[in-house]
Design a protein around this motif. Structure first.
Motif, PDB file in Angstrom:
ATOM      1  N   THR A  96       0.754  -1.163   0.039  1.00  0.00           N
ATOM      2  CA  THR A  96      -0.090  -0.045   0.111  1.00  0.00           C
ATOM      3  C   THR A  96       1.043   1.285  -0.053  1.00  0.00           C
ATOM      4  OG1 THR A  96      -0.236   0.108   2.566  1.00  0.00           O
ATOM      5  CG2 THR A  96      -1.807  -1.250   1.057  1.00  0.00           C
ATOM      6  N   ALA A  97       2.163   1.233   0.094  1.00  0.00           N
ATOM      7  CA  ALA A  97       2.903   2.496   0.416  1.00  0.00           C
ATOM      8  C   ALA A  97       2.893   3.048  -0.837  1.00  0.00           C
ATOM      9  CB  ALA A  97       4.248   2.286   1.026  1.00  0.00           C
ATOM     10  N   ASN A  98       3.367   4.531  -0.989  1.00  0.00           N
ATOM     11  CA  ASN A  98       3.465   5.022  -2.243  1.00  0.00           C
ATOM     12  C   ASN A  98       4.987   4.818  -2.644  1.00  0.00           C
ATOM     13  OD1 ASN A  98       4.884   7.136  -0.842  1.00  0.00           O
ATOM     14  ND2 ASN A  98       2.879   8.525  -0.604  1.00  0.00           N
ATOM     15  N   ASP A  99       5.454   5.289  -3.754  1.00  0.00           N
ATOM     16  CA  ASP A  99       6.663   5.187  -4.197  1.00  0.00           C
ATOM     17  C   ASP A  99       7.704   5.938  -3.310  1.00  0.00           C
ATOM     18  OD1 ASP A  99       5.621   3.540  -5.754  1.00  0.00           O
ATOM     19  OD2 ASP A  99       6.362   4.679  -7.782  1.00  0.00           O
ATOM     20  N   LEU A 100       7.231   7.174  -2.793  1.00  0.00           N
ATOM     21  CA  LEU A 100       8.163   7.833  -1.921  1.00  0.00           C
ATOM     22  C   LEU A 100       8.410   7.215  -0.683  1.00  0.00           C
ATOM     23  CD1 LEU A 100       9.734  10.460  -1.313  1.00  0.00           C
ATOM     24  CD2 LEU A 100       7.920  11.614  -0.613  1.00  0.00           C
ATOM     25  N   GLN A 101       7.526   6.439  -0.096  1.00  0.00           N
ATOM     26  CA  GLN A 101       7.545   5.865   1.152  1.00  0.00           C
ATOM     27  C   GLN A 101       8.487   4.552   0.948  1.00  0.00           C
ATOM     28  OE1 GLN A 101       3.270   5.526   1.863  1.00  0.00           O
ATOM     29  NE2 GLN A 101       3.432   6.427   3.475  1.00  0.00           N
ATOM     30  N   ILE A 102       8.215   4.056  -0.119  1.00  0.00           N
ATOM     31  CA  ILE A 102       9.257   2.891  -0.684  1.00  0.00           C
ATOM     32  C   ILE A 102      10.550   3.386  -0.883  1.00  0.00           C
ATOM     33  CG2 ILE A 102       9.802   1.227  -2.200  1.00  0.00           C
ATOM     34  CD1 ILE A 102       7.152   0.414  -0.787  1.00  0.00           C
ATOM     35  N   LEU A 103      10.860   4.344  -1.341  1.00  0.00           N
ATOM     36  CA  LEU A 103      12.113   5.013  -1.507  1.00  0.00           C
ATOM     37  C   LEU A 103      12.810   5.171  -0.015  1.00  0.00           C
ATOM     38  CD1 LEU A 103      14.415   6.542  -3.120  1.00  0.00           C
ATOM     39  CD2 LEU A 103      13.118   8.640  -3.149  1.00  0.00           C
ATOM     40  N   ASP A 104      12.011   5.909   0.826  1.00  0.00           N
ATOM     41  CA  ASP A 104      12.712   6.197   2.114  1.00  0.00           C
ATOM     42  C   ASP A 104      12.974   4.911   2.998  1.00  0.00           C
ATOM     43  OD1 ASP A 104      12.407   8.871   1.787  1.00  0.00           O
ATOM     44  OD2 ASP A 104      10.264   9.314   2.398  1.00  0.00           O
ATOM     45  N   ALA A 105      12.201   3.868   2.473  1.00  0.00           N
ATOM     46  CA  ALA A 105      12.322   2.675   3.600  1.00  0.00           C
ATOM     47  C   ALA A 105      13.512   2.049   2.914  1.00  0.00           C
ATOM     48  CB  ALA A 105      11.032   1.781   3.460  1.00  0.00           C
ATOM     49  N   MET A 106      13.623   1.993   1.606  1.00  0.00           N
ATOM     50  CA  MET A 106      14.801   1.356   0.902  1.00  0.00           C
ATOM     51  C   MET A 106      16.052   1.884   1.400  1.00  0.00           C
ATOM     52  SD  MET A 106      13.496   0.350  -2.795  1.00  0.00           S
ATOM     53  CE  MET A 106      14.989  -0.006  -3.477  1.00  0.00           C
ATOM     54  N   SER A 107      16.246   3.409   1.073  1.00  0.00           N
ATOM     55  CA  SER A 107      17.394   4.202   1.693  1.00  0.00           C
ATOM     56  C   SER A 107      17.560   4.032   3.005  1.00  0.00           C
ATOM     57  CB  SER A 107      17.008   5.759   1.437  1.00  0.00           C
ATOM     58  OG  SER A 107      17.901   6.631   1.608  1.00  0.00           O
ATOM     59  N   GLY A 108      16.817   4.076   3.837  1.00  0.00           N
ATOM     60  CA  GLY A 108      17.118   3.818   5.249  1.00  0.00           C
ATOM     61  C   GLY A 108      17.845   2.464   5.663  1.00  0.00           C
ATOM     62  N   CYS A 109      17.207   1.163   4.875  1.00  0.00           N
ATOM     63  CA  CYS A 109      17.748   0.106   5.075  1.00  0.00           C
ATOM     64  C   CYS A 109      19.121  -0.058   4.459  1.00  0.00           C
ATOM     65  CB  CYS A 109      16.800  -0.938   4.437  1.00  0.00           C
ATOM     66  SG  CYS A 109      17.070  -2.457   4.810  1.00  0.00           S
ATOM     67  N   TYR A 110      19.294   0.460   3.235  1.00  0.00           N
ATOM     68  CA  TYR A 110      20.705   0.493   2.801  1.00  0.00           C
ATOM     69  C   TYR A 110      21.746   1.191   3.259  1.00  0.00           C
ATOM     70  CZ  TYR A 110      24.235   1.229  -0.751  1.00  0.00           C
ATOM     71  OH  TYR A 110      25.440   1.358  -1.628  1.00  0.00           O
ATOM     72  N   GLU A 111      21.402   2.478   4.004  1.00  0.00           N
ATOM     73  CA  GLU A 111      22.415   3.271   4.736  1.00  0.00           C
ATOM     74  C   GLU A 111      22.707   2.146   6.012  1.00  0.00           C
ATOM     75  OE1 GLU A 111      23.970   5.809   3.901  1.00  0.00           O
ATOM     76  OE2 GLU A 111      22.857   5.842   2.336  1.00  0.00           O
ATOM     77  N   GLU A 112      21.890   1.470   6.649  1.00  0.00           N
ATOM     78  CA  GLU A 112      22.085   0.801   7.800  1.00  0.00           C
ATOM     79  C   GLU A 112      22.978  -0.495   7.354  1.00  0.00           C
ATOM     80  OE1 GLU A 112      18.357   0.203   9.482  1.00  0.00           O
ATOM     81  OE2 GLU A 112      17.933   2.196  10.138  1.00  0.00           O
ATOM     82  N   TYR A 113      22.615  -1.217   6.181  1.00  0.00           N
ATOM     83  CA  TYR A 113      23.455  -1.995   5.800  1.00  0.00           C
ATOM     84  C   TYR A 113      24.751  -1.884   5.476  1.00  0.00           C
ATOM     85  CZ  TYR A 113      25.270  -4.760   2.109  1.00  0.00           C
ATOM     86  OH  TYR A 113      26.208  -5.665   1.104  1.00  0.00           O
ATOM     87  N   LYS A 114      25.154  -0.374   5.047  1.00  0.00           N
ATOM     88  CA  LYS A 114      26.512  -0.003   4.671  1.00  0.00           C
ATOM     89  C   LYS A 114      27.331   0.180   5.938  1.00  0.00           C
ATOM     90  CE  LYS A 114      26.071   3.547   2.400  1.00  0.00           C
ATOM     91  NZ  LYS A 114      26.448   4.693   1.491  1.00  0.00           N
ATOM     92  N   VAL A 115      26.665   0.665   7.046  1.00  0.00           N
ATOM     93  CA  VAL A 115      27.315   0.911   8.294  1.00  0.00           C
ATOM     94  C   VAL A 115      27.667  -0.640   8.964  1.00  0.00           C
ATOM     95  CG1 VAL A 115      27.028   1.717  10.553  1.00  0.00           C
ATOM     96  CG2 VAL A 115      26.383   3.105   8.878  1.00  0.00           C
ATOM     97  N   LEU A 116      26.559  -1.532   9.006  1.00  0.00           N
ATOM     98  CA  LEU A 116      26.810  -2.640   9.770  1.00  0.00           C
ATOM     99  C   LEU A 116      27.468  -3.828   8.977  1.00  0.00           C
ATOM    100  CD1 LEU A 116      23.039  -3.153  10.952  1.00  0.00           C
ATOM    101  CD2 LEU A 116      25.371  -2.555  12.244  1.00  0.00           C
ATOM    102  N   ASN A 117      27.847  -3.446   7.493  1.00  0.00           N
ATOM    103  CA  ASN A 117      28.724  -4.317   6.926  1.00  0.00           C
ATOM    104  C   ASN A 117      30.130  -4.058   6.870  1.00  0.00           C
ATOM    105  OD1 ASN A 117      28.631  -6.842   5.325  1.00  0.00           O
ATOM    106  ND2 ASN A 117      29.033  -5.490   3.348  1.00  0.00           N
ATOM    107  N   ARG A 118      30.322  -2.938   7.475  1.00  0.00           N
ATOM    108  CA  ARG A 118      31.832  -2.534   7.601  1.00  0.00           C
ATOM    109  C   ARG A 118      32.754  -3.438   8.183  1.00  0.00           C
ATOM    110  NH1 ARG A 118      31.042   4.106   8.238  1.00  0.00           N
ATOM    111  NH2 ARG A 118      30.259   4.647   6.321  1.00  0.00           N
TER     112      ARG A 118
END
Length: 251
Positions: free
Chosen positions: A229-251
């Motif tokens: 049900t989320a709009n594309d902006l909400q999907i963008l924010d969700a993916m972006s937040g998850c990706y940023e945390e992935y980069k930090v935790l994968n170091r």
């Protein structure tokens, strides 16, 4: 010596200028009747910049040779157009979009029937049990989906083992995932995504398909209801937040 240096610096200046981005202009029309299309969205997939057509169908957007522009409008087939030397040389071009034939199927709406008795009505009203968990040290919470005994363990597993859970998508698409930041910084693209639910623009910019987007959100423990049900902006924010945390935790 001076006579030699002068042409040399002119050449360097010309090369630097030719590599800079310029603006391309054009007009978006309905292919069936050549009527201008207002509020059509134009996205430069290479530079991650957006623009919207005027009442007369005109647009202007930063671009250079070989950039790809993505045109979308509700009810019309989205198209991609490559920027050429001729476009930059001769100015505005006409871009014609084809209307889609969309047949809506009959939709049956079943309202919740209330009896007036609290004990009975409380059982009839649907309850969406999607839970989000906040983990200390991270700025964003996680949706655990439906309540279940292993909901928390699934969330922790996705966060603390990002290499195992997300590498197949994030790890293999680092350049495309970096575009998430650029998309969030462009106001026109954010306005475009806020009104869309089809994921088409996200797929075009990131060069991934719908299944990849859904898989990313599932791996980040977003619920089925949110993904659907989320709009594309909400999907963008969700993916972006998850990706940023992935980069930090994968170091």
């Amino acid at each position: 010596m001076r006579q030699f240096l002068a042409p040399f610096f002119l050449l360097i200046g010309f090369v630097a200028f030719s590599q800079e981005s310029t603006f391309v202009t054009g007009k978006v029309l309905n292919a069936a009747n050549d009527v201008p299309i207002e509020n059509a969205h134009v996205v430069n997939l290479n530079q991650v910049k957006g623009a919207v057509t005027t009442e007369e169908g005109d647009f202007e957007i930063p671009a250079k040779v070989n950039d790809t522009l993505y045109f979308s409008y509700l009810g019309f087939k989205s198209i991609r157009v490559r920027v050429t030397n001729d476009w930059l040389k001769y100015g505005a071009v006409k871009v014609k979009m084809t209307e889609l034939g969309i047949a809506l199927e009959e939709v049956v709406v079943r309202p919740v029937q209330l009896t007036g008795y609290l004990e009975i009505d409380a059982k009839n009203i649907p309850i969406y049990e999607n839970y989000r968990y906040s983990i200390s040290g991270l700025n964003q919470g996680y949706e655990g989906g439906d309540q279940s005994p292993n909901a928390v363990s699934r969330v922790l597993g996705a966060v603390f083992n990002p290499a195992d859970a997300l590498y197949n998508i994030f790890g293999k698409q680092p350049k495309q995932m970096r575009k998430l930041r650029e998309m969030k910084q462009d106001d026109e693209i954010r306005r475009l995504l806020q009104s869309k639910f089809d994921r088409q623009t996200l797929m075009a910019v990131l060069q991934i398909d719908r299944m990849d987007i859904d898989e990313i959100l599932r791996r980040c423990d977003y619920s089925k209801d949110f993904i659907r049900t989320a709009n594309d902006l909400q999907i963008l924010d969700a993916m972006s937040g998850c990706y940023e945390e992935y980069k930090v935790l994968n170091r």
